[in-house]
Write a protein that holds these residues in place. Structure first.
Motif, PDB file in Angstrom:
ATOM      1  N   GLU A   1      -8.646   1.045  -4.151  1.00 45.75           N
ATOM      2  CA  GLU A   1      -7.358   1.882  -4.782  1.00 45.75           C
ATOM      3  C   GLU A   1      -7.158   1.833  -6.157  1.00 45.75           C
ATOM      4  OE1 GLU A   1      -3.818   3.954  -4.481  1.00 45.75           O
ATOM      5  OE2 GLU A   1      -5.314   3.369  -2.916  1.00 45.75           O
ATOM      6  N   ILE A   2      -7.820   0.706  -6.731  1.00 44.43           N
ATOM      7  CA  ILE A   2      -7.920   0.424  -8.065  1.00 44.43           C
ATOM      8  C   ILE A   2      -8.792   1.758  -8.756  1.00 44.43           C
ATOM      9  CG2 ILE A   2      -8.516  -1.015  -9.978  1.00 44.43           C
ATOM     10  CD1 ILE A   2      -7.784  -3.556  -8.290  1.00 44.43           C
TER      11      ILE A   2
ATOM     12  N   ALA B   1       6.449   1.074  -6.015  1.00 47.09           N
ATOM     13  CA  ALA B   1       6.246   2.663  -5.708  1.00 47.09           C
ATOM     14  C   ALA B   1       4.526   2.715  -5.605  1.00 47.09           C
ATOM     15  CB  ALA B   1       6.691   3.418  -6.846  1.00 47.09           C
ATOM     16  N   LEU B   2       3.814   2.014  -6.370  1.00 45.47           N
ATOM     17  CA  LEU B   2       2.412   2.048  -6.414  1.00 45.47           C
ATOM     18  C   LEU B   2       1.605   1.558  -5.391  1.00 45.47           C
ATOM     19  CD1 LEU B   2       1.561   1.222 -10.231  1.00 45.47           C
ATOM     20  CD2 LEU B   2       1.058   3.492  -8.850  1.00 45.47           C
ATOM     21  N   VAL B   3       2.442   0.087  -4.719  1.00 45.56           N
ATOM     22  CA  VAL B   3       2.065  -0.363  -3.745  1.00 45.56           C
ATOM     23  C   VAL B   3       2.527   0.254  -2.329  1.00 45.56           C
ATOM     24  CG1 VAL B   3       2.405  -2.555  -2.088  1.00 45.56           C
ATOM     25  CG2 VAL B   3       2.119  -2.601  -4.675  1.00 45.56           C
ATOM     26  N   SER B   4       3.557   0.778  -2.405  1.00 43.28           N
ATOM     27  CA  SER B   4       3.798   1.625  -1.136  1.00 43.28           C
ATOM     28  C   SER B   4       3.097   3.019  -1.111  1.00 43.28           C
ATOM     29  CB  SER B   4       5.426   2.187  -1.363  1.00 43.28           C
ATOM     30  OG  SER B   4       5.725   2.894  -0.346  1.00 43.28           O
ATOM     31  N   GLY B   5       2.749   3.617  -2.280  1.00 42.71           N
ATOM     32  CA  GLY B   5       1.880   4.756  -2.189  1.00 42.71           C
ATOM     33  C   GLY B   5       0.370   4.603  -1.777  1.00 42.71           C
ATOM     34  N   ALA B   6      -0.166   3.258  -2.012  1.00 44.10           N
ATOM     35  CA  ALA B   6      -1.300   3.041  -1.747  1.00 44.10           C
ATOM     36  C   ALA B   6      -1.721   2.791  -0.046  1.00 44.10           C
ATOM     37  CB  ALA B   6      -1.813   1.662  -2.305  1.00 44.10           C
ATOM     38  N   ALA B   7      -0.460   2.739   0.638  1.00 40.44           N
ATOM     39  CA  ALA B   7      -0.610   2.859   2.193  1.00 40.44           C
ATOM     40  C   ALA B   7      -1.609   1.814   2.718  1.00 40.44           C
ATOM     41  CB  ALA B   7      -0.766   4.191   2.548  1.00 40.44           C
TER      42      ALA B   7
ATOM     43  N   GLN C   1      -1.991  -5.875   0.396  1.00 40.94           N
ATOM     44  CA  GLN C   1      -0.960  -5.298  -0.230  1.00 40.94           C
ATOM     45  C   GLN C   1      -0.572  -6.306  -1.499  1.00 40.94           C
ATOM     46  OE1 GLN C   1       2.430  -4.759   2.458  1.00 40.94           O
ATOM     47  NE2 GLN C   1       1.287  -3.625   3.779  1.00 40.94           N
ATOM     48  N   ARG C   2      -0.406  -7.656  -0.925  1.00 41.73           N
ATOM     49  CA  ARG C   2      -0.232  -8.659  -1.895  1.00 41.73           C
ATOM     50  C   ARG C   2      -1.328  -8.919  -3.121  1.00 41.73           C
ATOM     51  NH1 ARG C   2       3.370 -12.552  -0.008  1.00 41.73           N
ATOM     52  NH2 ARG C   2       2.746 -14.056  -1.397  1.00 41.73           N
ATOM     53  N   LEU C   3      -2.578  -8.616  -2.916  1.00 42.84           N
ATOM     54  CA  LEU C   3      -3.672  -8.395  -3.844  1.00 42.84           C
ATOM     55  C   LEU C   3      -3.394  -7.586  -4.568  1.00 42.84           C
ATOM     56  CD1 LEU C   3      -6.926  -9.497  -1.739  1.00 42.84           C
ATOM     57  CD2 LEU C   3      -5.628 -10.888  -3.462  1.00 42.84           C
ATOM     58  N   PHE C   4      -3.016  -6.048  -4.386  1.00 38.54           N
ATOM     59  CA  PHE C   4      -3.019  -5.110  -5.158  1.00 38.54           C
ATOM     60  C   PHE C   4      -1.593  -5.253  -5.995  1.00 38.54           C
ATOM     61  CE2 PHE C   4      -1.782  -0.267  -5.189  1.00 38.54           C
ATOM     62  CZ  PHE C   4      -2.587  -0.213  -6.485  1.00 38.54           C
ATOM     63  N   ARG C   5      -0.490  -6.084  -5.435  1.00 40.09           N
ATOM     64  CA  ARG C   5       0.693  -6.193  -6.042  1.00 40.09           C
ATOM     65  C   ARG C   5       0.525  -7.308  -7.525  1.00 40.09           C
ATOM     66  NH1 ARG C   5       5.774  -5.500  -5.253  1.00 40.09           N
ATOM     67  NH2 ARG C   5       5.483  -4.789  -3.319  1.00 40.09           N
ATOM     68  N   ARG C   6      -0.343  -8.327  -7.093  1.00 40.10           N
ATOM     69  CA  ARG C   6      -0.853  -9.228  -8.163  1.00 40.10           C
ATOM     70  C   ARG C   6      -1.652  -8.440  -9.275  1.00 40.10           C
ATOM     71  NH1 ARG C   6      -4.207 -14.441  -6.390  1.00 40.10           N
ATOM     72  NH2 ARG C   6      -5.956 -12.959  -6.217  1.00 40.10           N
TER      73      ARG C   6
END
Length: 463
Positions: free
Chosen positions: A138-139, A235-241, A248-253
């Protein structure tokens, strides 16, 4: 930088979604219908100027063109084909271009099948658990540039500068006045194995005295990001699906840390400092009161449309070669994607020269030349009880053809100087004349001779 890409599939889908014919869209873009036809068939690349015209006409993020290309386009397919299971095939860039042009749906089908295998764990690397691999994907889909977060952080940084020239003090005051959070620096014996603690009951952000100035500022900025950029991050975390909760927690961090770094190193000011100083890493550290690793990571994010920095990649690894961070950014480098590292790459030599920047010109098997910089960093706030001071190696790199502006590259002939041949780790490398080889390449038949022994302990068929 005049960047070009093959994005025919995305342009065609954009045009059809708007209900336009090729003639109508060509007229809107001020190009000929025949030229647009060539673009849609991937016979011509989409120039940066034309990409901006499309963005203005349809009001969308130009990065979506690369992301919507079958299989993520050239960069996405190269990343997947760097997997060791394809090492014996030797698919070059030209073949991938022909594949995208002739069979875009086939390329997309391959990408989906490969990614599903990764998500299922059957192709996850030994270095990365599946959630980490999903977050990395995702990144890299965003090329590690999140424009909305950057813009908000830049606006906030300008606001904080009006109140104080000291960013740490300005953030601390904003946390106190707007969010009722106090900052406490606690002794190491009180926080022996923690560098940051958020005490919601006492409304305190507690920080270990073992953190240096840049790290303390980052921790304050991290909390401010969590408080003031929550909607954008959500919004970015939600959009990553991402279905996996851990992912999810790693992406949020990652996104929260991204905002914090962007607050410390606001985009426009940081890019100007990069360009005026020749990307002088020491100067950038001093000017923005940031650590070497923070600056290195920030360099991989400079992909704002119309104001791009150089396309750096970054790796962080330990003495055993295990990677804990990898960001390809816009570089699309196989040095980032490979599961293994080449011992001839001087990123490993940096551990013998702590704190010193080691530069090197390297060449991959396909002839691509890369200029790389490596330096060690100490882990902040290491536990005093163990007496262990953790050390990591940070590698930065970009294609040699782009490295001329770097102050670190001065005096080096980037075009004709001899470059150190390196590979993506022995199991994925097919170089035959390498005395450093420690394992045969996957998918190749070993050859044995009782009469002679070559430079390498492994002789193999190279076809």
């Amino acid at each position: 930088m005049a960047e070009k890409l093959l994005a025919g599939h995305a342009v065609r889908r954009l045009r059809r979604g708007a209900g336009l014919t090729q003639v109508a869209l060509a007229a809107a873009l001020d190009i000929s219908p025949s030229y647009l036809n060539l673009i849609e068939r991937n016979q011509r690349p989409l120039s940066a100027a034309l990409m901006l015209r499309l963005a203005d006409r349809f009001d969308f993020d130009p990065r979506a063109l690369g992301a919507d290309e079958p299989g993520g386009g050239m960069d996405g397919l190269r990343r997947r084909l760097a997997d060791p299971m394809f090492a014996d095939i030797g698919i070059d860039r030209t073949e991938i271009e022909e594949w995208l042009a002739a069979a875009p749906n086939g390329a997309e089908a391959f990408a989906r099948a490969f990614d599903r295998a990764v998500e299922g764990g059957t192709r996850a690397s030994t270095e990365e658990a599946v959630p980490i691999a999903l977050v990395r994907r995702e990144i890299e889909r965003w090329r590690n540039h999140f424009a909305d977060l950057d813009a908000q952080a830049e606006t906030l940084a300008d606001e904080l500068r009006l109140s104080s020239g000291d960013l740490y003090g300005a953030i601390a005051e904003r946390l106190r006045v707007k969010h009722q959070f106090a900052i406490r620096i606690l002794p190491a014996d009180v926080m022996p194995d923690t560098v940051r603690r958020l005490d919601l009951h006492a409304r305190q952000l507690q920080i270990s005295e073992m953190l240096d100035g840049p790290s303390r500022c980052f921790q304050l900025a991290y909390l401010l990001a969590d408080l003031e950029a929550l909607a954008e991050i959500n919004a970015l975390v939600s959009g990553a699906a991402l279905a996996d909760r851990t992912a999810q927690r790693l992406f949020r961090r990652h996104l929260t840390g991204y905002f914090a770094a962007a607050l410390m190193m606001p985009y426009a000011r940081f890019l100007r400092a990069c360009e005026s100083s020749g990307y002088d890493l020491l100067l950038l550290q001093r000017r923005f009161n940031a650590g070497f690793e923070q600056v290195a990571h920030r360099l991989t994010t400079l992909q704002r449309v119309g104001a791009r920095g150089l396309p750096f990649f970054m790796l962080r690894l330990d003495r055993a070669g295990q990677v804990s961070k990898r960001y390809a950014g816009a570089s699309a480098s196989l040095l980032v994607e490979a599961d293994g590292r080449c011992p001839l790459w001087d990123i490993h030599a940096a551990f013998a020269r702590p704190g010193e920047i080691v530069r090197q010109l390297v060449a991959l098997e396909d002839g691509e030349r890369w200029f790389t910089l490596a330096r060690t960093v100490q882990a902040q706030g290491a536990a005093l009880q163990t007496g262990v001071s953790a050390m990591f190696g940070i590698a930065l790199g970009l294609k040699a053809e782009f490295a001329a502006p770097l102050i670190a590259a001065r005096g080096l002939n980037l075009v004709d100087a001899e470059a150190q041949p390196v590979g993506p780790g022995c199991p994925a490398c097919t170089r035959t004349l390498c005395a450093q080889r420690s394992a045969p390449p996957r998918g190749r038949t070993l050859r044995f001779s009782d009469r002679e022994r070559g430079l390498s302990p492994f002789s193999f068929a190279n076809d």
